[in-house]
Scaffold this motif. Structure first.
Motif, mmCIF file in Angstrom:
data_model
loop_
_atom_site.group_PDB
_atom_site.id
_atom_site.type_symbol
_atom_site.label_atom_id
_atom_site.label_comp_id
_atom_site.label_asym_id
_atom_site.label_seq_id
_atom_site.Cartn_x
_atom_site.Cartn_y
_atom_site.Cartn_z
ATOM 1 N N VAL A 67 24.911 37.678 3.358
ATOM 2 C CA VAL A 67 26.015 38.039 2.662
ATOM 3 C C VAL A 67 26.611 37.528 1.522
ATOM 4 O O VAL A 67 27.848 37.566 1.249
ATOM 5 C CB VAL A 67 26.834 36.173 3.799
ATOM 6 C CG1 VAL A 67 25.562 35.162 2.394
ATOM 7 C CG2 VAL A 67 27.877 35.858 3.858
ATOM 8 N N PHE A 68 26.095 37.314 0.545
ATOM 9 C CA PHE A 68 26.391 37.229 -0.707
ATOM 10 C C PHE A 68 26.856 38.423 -1.642
ATOM 11 O O PHE A 68 26.406 40.043 -0.990
ATOM 12 C CB PHE A 68 25.563 36.825 -1.755
ATOM 13 C CG PHE A 68 25.130 34.830 -1.497
ATOM 14 C CD1 PHE A 68 26.041 34.214 -1.843
ATOM 15 C CD2 PHE A 68 24.215 35.238 -1.260
ATOM 16 C CE1 PHE A 68 26.031 32.934 -2.173
ATOM 17 C CE2 PHE A 68 24.373 33.696 -0.990
ATOM 18 C CZ PHE A 68 24.667 33.043 -1.374
ATOM 19 N N TYR A 87 34.700 27.407 1.656
ATOM 20 C CA TYR A 87 34.636 27.332 3.057
ATOM 21 C C TYR A 87 33.562 26.424 3.843
ATOM 22 O O TYR A 87 33.840 25.663 4.315
ATOM 23 C CB TYR A 87 34.294 29.286 3.022
ATOM 24 C CG TYR A 87 34.561 29.434 4.989
ATOM 25 C CD1 TYR A 87 35.459 29.028 5.097
ATOM 26 C CD2 TYR A 87 33.578 29.219 5.812
ATOM 27 C CE1 TYR A 87 35.620 30.123 6.639
ATOM 28 C CE2 TYR A 87 33.232 29.457 6.736
ATOM 29 C CZ TYR A 87 34.612 30.020 7.355
ATOM 30 O OH TYR A 87 34.756 29.765 8.546
ATOM 31 N N LYS A 102 39.446 26.715 3.951
ATOM 32 C CA LYS A 102 39.338 27.704 2.971
ATOM 33 C C LYS A 102 40.089 28.592 4.058
ATOM 34 O O LYS A 102 40.719 29.666 3.065
ATOM 35 C CB LYS A 102 37.958 27.545 3.088
ATOM 36 C CG LYS A 102 37.581 29.411 2.264
ATOM 37 C CD LYS A 102 38.334 29.562 0.991
ATOM 38 C CE LYS A 102 37.721 30.414 -0.065
ATOM 39 N NZ LYS A 102 38.530 30.247 -1.775
ATOM 40 N N TRP A 121 32.386 36.320 -0.075
ATOM 41 C CA TRP A 121 31.748 35.312 -0.352
ATOM 42 C C TRP A 121 30.871 35.580 -1.756
ATOM 43 O O TRP A 121 29.653 36.627 -1.726
ATOM 44 C CB TRP A 121 30.357 35.439 0.675
ATOM 45 C CG TRP A 121 31.230 35.777 2.225
ATOM 46 C CD1 TRP A 121 31.919 36.313 2.819
ATOM 47 C CD2 TRP A 121 32.663 34.217 2.386
ATOM 48 N NE1 TRP A 121 32.699 36.288 4.205
ATOM 49 C CE2 TRP A 121 33.003 35.067 3.774
ATOM 50 C CE3 TRP A 121 32.633 33.577 1.781
ATOM 51 C CZ2 TRP A 121 33.861 33.714 4.277
ATOM 52 C CZ3 TRP A 121 33.988 32.537 2.411
ATOM 53 C CH2 TRP A 121 34.075 32.785 3.748
ATOM 54 N N ASP A 122 30.956 34.637 -2.754
ATOM 55 C CA ASP A 122 30.285 34.317 -3.257
ATOM 56 C C ASP A 122 29.886 32.446 -3.183
ATOM 57 O O ASP A 122 30.046 32.629 -2.859
ATOM 58 C CB ASP A 122 30.626 35.112 -5.114
ATOM 59 C CG ASP A 122 31.781 34.232 -5.088
ATOM 60 O OD1 ASP A 122 32.340 33.098 -4.718
ATOM 61 O OD2 ASP A 122 32.636 34.822 -5.776
ATOM 62 N N ALA A 173 35.409 38.988 3.386
ATOM 63 C CA ALA A 173 35.251 38.227 4.394
ATOM 64 C C ALA A 173 35.382 38.984 5.859
ATOM 65 O O ALA A 173 36.014 40.056 5.619
ATOM 66 C CB ALA A 173 36.098 37.059 4.137
ATOM 67 N N THR A 220 32.776 30.771 -3.570
ATOM 68 C CA THR A 220 33.768 30.921 -1.994
ATOM 69 C C THR A 220 33.055 30.674 -1.165
ATOM 70 O O THR A 220 33.617 29.516 0.237
ATOM 71 C CB THR A 220 34.428 32.627 -1.888
ATOM 72 O OG1 THR A 220 33.314 33.306 -1.496
ATOM 73 C CG2 THR A 220 35.358 33.126 -3.376
ATOM 74 N N LEU A 221 31.624 31.076 -1.025
ATOM 75 C CA LEU A 221 31.396 30.528 0.406
ATOM 76 C C LEU A 221 31.223 28.712 -0.050
ATOM 77 O O LEU A 221 31.250 28.113 1.081
ATOM 78 C CB LEU A 221 30.103 31.047 0.182
ATOM 79 C CG LEU A 221 28.710 30.917 1.554
ATOM 80 C CD1 LEU A 221 29.844 31.091 2.742
ATOM 81 C CD2 LEU A 221 27.510 31.870 1.187
#
Length: 126
Positions: free
Chosen positions: A55-56, A90, A97, A82-83, A60, A86-87
Protein backbone atom coordinates in the motif's frame (compact mmCIF):
# COMPACT_ATOMS: atom_id res chain seq x y z
CA UNK A 1 30.80 19.10 27.19
CA UNK A 2 28.57 19.86 24.26
CA UNK A 3 24.89 19.07 24.07
CA UNK A 4 25.55 16.71 21.16
CA UNK A 5 28.12 14.78 23.20
CA UNK A 6 25.44 14.23 25.84
CA UNK A 7 22.90 12.93 23.33
CA UNK A 8 25.07 10.14 21.95
CA UNK A 9 25.25 8.15 25.22
CA UNK A 10 21.54 8.70 25.76
CA UNK A 11 20.75 7.28 22.30
CA UNK A 12 22.94 4.27 23.01
CA UNK A 13 21.35 3.65 26.41
CA UNK A 14 17.78 4.19 25.25
CA UNK A 15 17.32 2.71 21.77
CA UNK A 16 13.64 2.24 22.62
CA UNK A 17 12.99 5.83 21.53
CA UNK A 18 14.04 4.93 18.01
CA UNK A 19 11.80 1.86 18.05
CA UNK A 20 8.85 3.95 19.19
CA UNK A 21 9.09 6.05 16.03
CA UNK A 22 9.42 2.98 13.80
CA UNK A 23 6.61 1.08 15.49
CA UNK A 24 6.23 -2.49 16.64
CA UNK A 25 5.15 -4.89 13.89
CA UNK A 26 3.92 -7.51 16.39
CA UNK A 27 1.69 -4.92 18.06
CA UNK A 28 0.66 -3.72 14.59
CA UNK A 29 -0.49 -7.23 13.68
CA UNK A 30 -2.90 -7.04 16.62
CA UNK A 31 -4.15 -3.63 15.43
CA UNK A 32 -4.57 -5.11 11.95
CA UNK A 33 -7.22 -7.50 13.28
CA UNK A 34 -9.56 -4.47 13.13
CA UNK A 35 -8.69 -4.07 9.45
CA UNK A 36 -8.49 -7.76 8.62
CA UNK A 37 -12.25 -8.11 8.50
CA UNK A 38 -12.16 -6.36 5.12
CA UNK A 39 -8.47 -6.26 4.08
CA UNK A 40 -5.45 -8.54 3.75
CA UNK A 41 -1.81 -7.51 3.82
CA UNK A 42 0.04 -10.79 3.43
CA UNK A 43 -1.17 -11.43 -0.13
CA UNK A 44 -2.23 -9.32 -3.05
CA UNK A 45 -5.82 -10.54 -2.93
CA UNK A 46 -8.78 -8.24 -2.50
CA UNK A 47 -11.55 -8.94 0.00
CA UNK A 48 -14.42 -6.59 0.80
CA UNK A 49 -11.69 -3.93 0.79
CA UNK A 50 -8.59 -3.78 -1.40
CA UNK A 51 -5.43 -5.65 -0.49
CA UNK A 52 -3.03 -3.56 1.59
CA UNK A 53 -0.07 -5.52 0.32
CA UNK A 54 2.31 -2.86 -1.02
CA UNK A 55 0.00 0.00 0.00
CA UNK A 56 2.84 2.46 0.73
CA UNK A 57 3.53 4.42 -2.44
CA UNK A 58 0.31 3.30 -4.15
CA UNK A 59 -1.96 5.89 -5.70
CA UNK A 60 -5.35 5.86 -4.00
CA UNK A 61 -8.09 3.98 -5.82
CA UNK A 62 -5.79 2.05 -8.15
CA UNK A 63 -5.38 -1.50 -6.84
CA UNK A 64 -6.27 -3.83 -9.71
CA UNK A 65 -9.57 -5.69 -9.73
CA UNK A 66 -11.13 -3.69 -6.91
CA UNK A 67 -14.31 -1.64 -7.30
CA UNK A 68 -13.46 1.65 -5.61
CA UNK A 69 -15.93 4.39 -4.85
CA UNK A 70 -15.95 7.29 -7.30
CA UNK A 71 -14.63 9.45 -4.43
CA UNK A 72 -11.55 7.23 -3.92
CA UNK A 73 -10.91 7.09 -7.65
CA UNK A 74 -11.15 10.88 -7.83
CA UNK A 75 -8.77 11.25 -4.87
CA UNK A 76 -6.20 9.13 -6.70
CA UNK A 77 -6.64 11.07 -9.93
CA UNK A 78 -6.15 14.27 -7.90
CA UNK A 79 -2.79 12.94 -6.69
CA UNK A 80 -3.47 11.16 -3.39
CA UNK A 81 -0.68 8.65 -2.82
CA UNK A 82 -0.54 6.52 0.32
CA UNK A 83 2.45 7.37 2.48
CA UNK A 84 2.74 7.64 6.26
CA UNK A 85 1.24 11.12 6.37
CA UNK A 86 -1.71 10.58 4.03
CA UNK A 87 -2.51 7.14 5.40
CA UNK A 88 -2.35 8.42 8.99
CA UNK A 89 -4.78 11.22 8.09
CA UNK A 90 -7.07 8.72 6.40
CA UNK A 91 -6.98 6.30 9.31
CA UNK A 92 -7.79 9.06 11.80
CA UNK A 93 -10.98 9.90 9.92
CA UNK A 94 -11.55 8.11 6.60
CA UNK A 95 -14.70 10.03 5.69
CA UNK A 96 -13.04 13.39 6.30
CA UNK A 97 -9.94 12.55 4.24
CA UNK A 98 -11.89 11.11 1.29
CA UNK A 99 -15.43 12.40 1.37
CA UNK A 100 -17.66 9.75 -0.17
CA UNK A 101 -15.39 6.78 0.52
CA UNK A 102 -17.33 3.56 0.88
CA UNK A 103 -15.09 2.39 3.73
CA UNK A 104 -17.33 2.22 6.80
CA UNK A 105 -14.53 1.96 9.38
CA UNK A 106 -14.70 4.87 11.84
CA UNK A 107 -10.93 5.16 12.06
CA UNK A 108 -8.09 4.79 14.54
CA UNK A 109 -7.51 7.67 16.93
CA UNK A 110 -4.39 6.37 18.71
CA UNK A 111 -1.19 7.42 16.90
CA UNK A 112 0.83 4.65 18.56
CA UNK A 113 -1.57 2.06 17.15
CA UNK A 114 -1.25 3.63 13.71
CA UNK A 115 2.55 3.67 13.93
CA UNK A 116 2.52 0.01 14.94
CA UNK A 117 0.10 -0.78 12.12
CA UNK A 118 2.50 0.89 9.66
CA UNK A 119 5.36 -1.26 10.97
CA UNK A 120 3.21 -4.33 10.30
CA UNK A 121 2.13 -3.19 6.83
CA UNK A 122 5.67 -2.24 5.80
CA UNK A 123 6.61 -5.90 6.07
CA UNK A 124 4.37 -6.40 3.06
CA UNK A 125 5.54 -3.43 1.03
CA UNK A 126 7.46 -4.01 -2.15
Amino acid sequence: MSFRALLIPIAVLFPVAALAQEGDAAAGKIVFTKCGICHVAETDTNKVGPSLNGVFGRTAGTHPNFSYSPAMQAAGKAGLVWDETTLRDYLHDPKAKVKGTKMTFVGLKDDTQITNLFAYLKQYSK
